[in-house]
Design an enzyme around this catalytic site. Structure first.
Site, PDB file in Angstrom:
ATOM      1  CG  MET A 273      -1.931  -1.110   1.276  1.00  0.00           C
ATOM      2  SD  MET A 273      -3.073  -1.036  -0.144  1.00  0.00           S
ATOM      3  CE  MET A 273      -3.838   0.557   0.114  1.00  0.00           C
ATOM      4  NE  ARG A 274       6.796   2.461   2.384  1.00  0.00           N
ATOM      5  CZ  ARG A 274       7.146   1.268   2.809  1.00  0.00           C
ATOM      6  NH1 ARG A 274       7.468   0.331   1.924  1.00  0.00           N
ATOM      7  NH2 ARG A 274       7.174   0.987   4.085  1.00  0.00           N
ATOM      8  CB  ALA A 275       2.318   2.296  -4.722  1.00  0.00           C
TER       9      ALA A 275
END
Length: 650
Positions: A273-275
C-alpha cells in the site's frame, strides 16, 4: 565556493519537480535519481539544500529537537527551559564507504568501563534529522548500511546497541539517492523506501548541450559572480517552496480523487500500500505547488508518474518507466489494455515443444554444419524462458570478502564466533574478553575510584562470521549443439535465474561465451546483473564448440580479477553439454584447459545442458576434471532439485 545554483541547471524539469515536491512534503519519502554519469544528478541535489526553509531547534541539542515537540528520549534531554534557535536545513552526505559507527554514532567503550559514563557521539543519522540525507551511488552502499537506513526510515529512530548499552534518538529525514543503473540495482526493500523516482539522461539537442557547457564554464571561472546572477531566481524558488509548505495543510484530497489514486495503483499491480500513500501525498504536494486547494486529475497524473515506476518492477530485468497510455486509461476509469506488456508477444511463439524433456530426439543434439559465422551461415538468437528460483551455489571455506549473502566469511556483519588476539584493533570491541584481560591488574597500586582499570593492551575485538558476495563468472557454450531443439531458451532461463540469485546476494558477475572458432569476454565483471542479462538475451548460437578456448578465457578473466579484487572469491559456472569439436585435438586441449583451472583451486559448477535419449556424459567428465559440482540443467531450479532428492530418497 558557493554551490551551483538550483535554477541554473538546464532542463531536468522532472527531476527539479520531484525534488521540490519532496521539499514541500518531506513525508513523501524522498527521491531516487537514476541516470547515466555526468547528468547533474548530484549538482541538483546539493543545490536544493540552499532553498529549504530554516528549521527551529532546541539550543545546544546535538539531535536537532523541535522546541514545539522535543523528543522525550533524546540523549541530550530533557529540554525543559532550554532556549531555541533557527538554523539552515542540513544536507548530510553519507559516503558509500562509511563505517557503521560513523552512520549511527558510537559509544566510547573505554570511558563507559572506566568512568561508568555513557558517552554517545552522534552519527550522520542524527545530523540529518529534520533535514536531507544524501547518498551518492546509493546502489553501491554496503548491505549493513542499507539495513541501518531501512530501520531508521521505517521507525523514524536510530538505535545503537553496543555491549549492553542502548541509545536511541529521533532520525526523520528526506532520503535522496543518486545512482548509475549500469553499476548495479538497489535491493527492493530500499528501493521501495524512496517515495519518488526519476530517470535522467543528457539532452541530445546540440543547443541545450552547448548551453550546459556555457554555464558550467562560467561557474568554474567565477563561482561567486555566477551564483549572484542566479540569486534572484533561486530566491523565487525558495519563496514558492515556503508558500507551498504553508498551503499544504489546507489542500483537500476528496474521496473520489483518493479512489482514483487507488484505481491507478491497482491497475499497475504494485505490491503493498505504500504506492497509494506516496501517490496521495505527492498529489497533495503538487496541488500546493500549483497554488490549488484541492487535488485534481493532473496532480494525480504527475504523482503517479513519479511514484509508481520503481514499484512496478518485479526484478532488476524489468524495463524501468511507466506506460503513459496505460496511466491515461486508468485515469479515464477504463480497463487497462489486455495482453502482456511486451509488444513482441509471448516468450515462446513456437508452442509447447521447445526442445525440453519429452521433445523428439530426431535432431540428436548434433551441430548443424550450416551454422557459424561465415558467409551464408545462420545464427540463431533465442530469447530466455521465464526465470525461476534457483539453487544456491557457494564457495567452500571461509573468506574475508565484501559483505554479501552467498558464502561464509569473517566480517563485521555476522555473529560473534571468537576474539581477535591482542594487538589486532579492528572491528567492534568484545566486552567480556576485554574485562577478562583487564582482571589481573584490578588490584594494582595506584588504582583510584570505582571504575575499571583499563590498559591499552586490554582491549579485545570480536571475530564475527557473516556472509560475503562473490564473483560469479559464467562461461557459456553458445555453439550449434546448444541451439539445437531450442535448448538455448532453457539454458538462458537457467542463467538468468542464477543472475537473479546473484543480484539478491550482492555478487559481481561476468560473462564469457564461446562458439565457432573462439571465446570472448562478453561482459567484464560488474555488479550490474541487468547488463549481464541483456548481453545474455542477445547471445546468438551457432558453429562448433571451442570448449578449450572458453575455459582458457575464463582462467584469464579470473587471473585478472584476482589482482583487481583479491578479497572477492570467485565461483565459476560452466554452462555446456561437454562437447569439444573446434580445432585440432579439441578434446585433448579441453582436458588440458580443465586441468589448468582445477590447479588454481577455483570453486566451480558445471551446468550440464546435454539432452535427448542418447547422452554421452561429457559434462560429467568435465566436472570431474575441474573438481566441480555437476548439476543437470533440469536441477538448477530449487523446486526441481528438491523433487529429485525426494524421489531418490524414496
Amino acid at each position: 565556493m558557493p554551490p551551483y545554483p538550483f535554477s541554473a541547471v538546464v532542463g531536468m524539469d522532472e527531476l527539479r519537480l520531484a525534488l521540490v515536491l519532496s521539499a514541500i512534503s518531506p513525508s513523501i519519502g524522498g527521491v531516487l535519481v537514476r541516470g547515466e554519469k555526468g547528468t547533474a544528478k548530484s549538482t541538483m541535489v546539493r543545490a536544493l539544500a540552499s532553498l529549504l526553509p530554516e528549521v527551529e531547534v532546541v539550543r545546544g541539542c546535538r539531535f536537532s529537537c523541535d522546541p514545539a515537540a522535543p523528543d522525550p528520549g533524546c540523549p541530550d534531554g530533557p529540554h525543559d527551559g532550554a532556549g531555541r534557535e533557527r538554523r539552515p536545513a542540513r544536507l548530510v552526505e553519507l559516503p558509500v564507504g562509511a563505517a557503521e559507527d560513523r552512520v549511527v554514532g558510537s559509544i566510547d567503550l573505554e570511558r563507559a568501563l572506566t568512568e561508568g559514563v555513557t558517552d554517545y557521539q552522534p552519527g550522520l543519522l542524527a545530523a540529518a534529522h529534520r533535514g536531507l540525507l544524501y547518498v551518492d551511488e546509493v546502489n553501491l552502499l554496503h548491505d549493513h548500511l542499507v539495513d541501518t537506513l531501512l530501520d531508521a526510515a521505517a521507525m523514524g529512530r536510530s538505535t545503537v546497541e553496543r555491549e549492553g548499552v542502548s541509545v536511541s534518538h529521533a532520525a526523520r529525514f528526506v532520503l535522496i539517492g543518486t545512482m548509475n543503473p549500469e553499476e548495479g540495482e538497489l535491493r527492493p526493500q530500499l528501493l521501495d523506501r524512496f517515495g519518488l523516482t526519476v530517470e535522467v539522461a543528457a539532452s541530445r539537442e546540440p543547443d541545450q548541450r552547448a548551453e550546459v557547457v556555457r554555464r558550467r564554464l562560467a561557474y568554474d571561472a567565477d563561482p561567486d559572480a555566477f551564483a549572484a546572477r542566479h540569486a534572484a531566481s533561486d530566491a523565487k524558488f525558495a519563496a514558492e517552496i515556503r508558500a507551498a509548505r504553508g498551503l499544504l495543510p489546507s489542500v483537500t484530497l476528496a474521496d473520489d480523487a483518493l479512489v482514483r489514486i487507488a484505481e491507478v495503483c491497482a491497475s499497475f499491480e504494485v505490491d503493498g500500500m505504500r504506492a497509494d500513500i506516496v501517490t496521495a501525498r505527492a498529489a497533495v504536494a503538487h496541488a500546493a505547488w500549483c497554488g490549488r486547494d484541492s487535488v485534481s486529475t493532473e496532480d494525480i497524473r504527475v504523482a503517479a508518474r513519479l511514484a509508481l515506476p520503481h514499484r512496478r518492477r518485479r526484478d532488476p530485468f524489468d524495463a524501468p518507466g511507466l506506460d503513459r497510455q496505460r496511466l491515461e486509461d486508468a485515469l479515464r476509469d477504463t480497463e487497462p489494455p489486455e495482453g502482456p506488456d511486451d509488444p513482441d508477444g509471448p516468450d515462446d511463439p513456437g508452442g509447447p515443444d521447445d526442445g525440453g524433456p519429452g521433445s523428439s530426439p530426431a535432431d540428436g543434439g548434433d551441430e548443424p554444419p550450416e551454422q557459424g559465422d561465415g558467409p551464408g551461415r545462420r545464427q540463431d538468437i533465442q530469447k530466455a524462458g521465464k526465470p525461476y528460483r534457483a539453487r544456491v551455489f557457494t564457495v567452500h571455506g571461509v573468506g574475508e570478502g565484501e559483505r554479501g549473502r552467498r558464502s561464509r566469511a569473517e566480517n563485521e556483519a555476522g555473529r560473534t564466533i571468537g576474539v581477535k588476539p591482542a594487538g589486532v584493533r579492528d572491528g567492534s570491541p568484545h566486552l567480556v574478553a576485554t574485562m577478562k584481560a583487564a582482571a589481573p591488574h584490578q588490584r594494582s597500586r595506584g588504582r583510584r575510584g570505582a571504575g575499571l582499570v583499563l590498559r591499552p593492551g586490554d582491549v579485545r575485538f570480536a571475530r564475527r562470521e557473516g556472509k560475503e558476495g562473490n564473483l560469479v563468472l559464467f562461461c557459456v557454450d553458445a555453439s550449434g549443439s546448444m541451439g539445437a531443439r531450442a535448448r538455448m531458451r532453457e539454458v538462458k532461463a537457467a542463467v538468468v535465474s542464477l543472475l537473479l540469485d546473484a543480484y539478491q546476494r550482492r555478487d559481481k558477475v561476468g560473462l564469457v561465451t564461446f562458439r565457432a572458432a573462439g571465446a570472448q569476454l562478453a561482459l567484464p565483471p560488474t555488479v550490474s546483473v541487468e547488463a549481464a542479462a541483456a548481453r545474455l538475451d542477445a547471445l546468438p548460437t551457432g558453429g562448433r564448440t571451442p570448449l578449450a578456448e572458453g575455459l582458457v578465457e575464463a582462467a584469464r578473466v579470473l587471473r585478472v580479477e584476482a589482482v583487481r579484487d583479491p578479497r572477492r572469491r570467485p565461483l565459476l559456472v560452466v554452462v555446456t553439454d561437454g562437447r569439444a569439436t573446434s580445432g585440432a585435438d579439441a578434446v585433448r586441449r579441453s582436458h588440458a584447459a580443465a586441468d589448468l583451472l582445477a590447479d588454481t583451486g577455483v570453486a566451480s559448477v558445471v551446468m550440464d545442458c546435454e539432452s535427448g535419449r542418447m547422452r554421452l556424459g561429457l559434462a560429467g567428465e568435465l566436472a570431474a576434471r575441474l573438481g566441480a559440482e555437476h548439476v543437470p540443467l533440469d536441477q538448477v531450479s530449487l523446486v526441481d532439485a528438491v523433487k529429485e532428492r525426494t524421489r531418490r530418497a524414496a
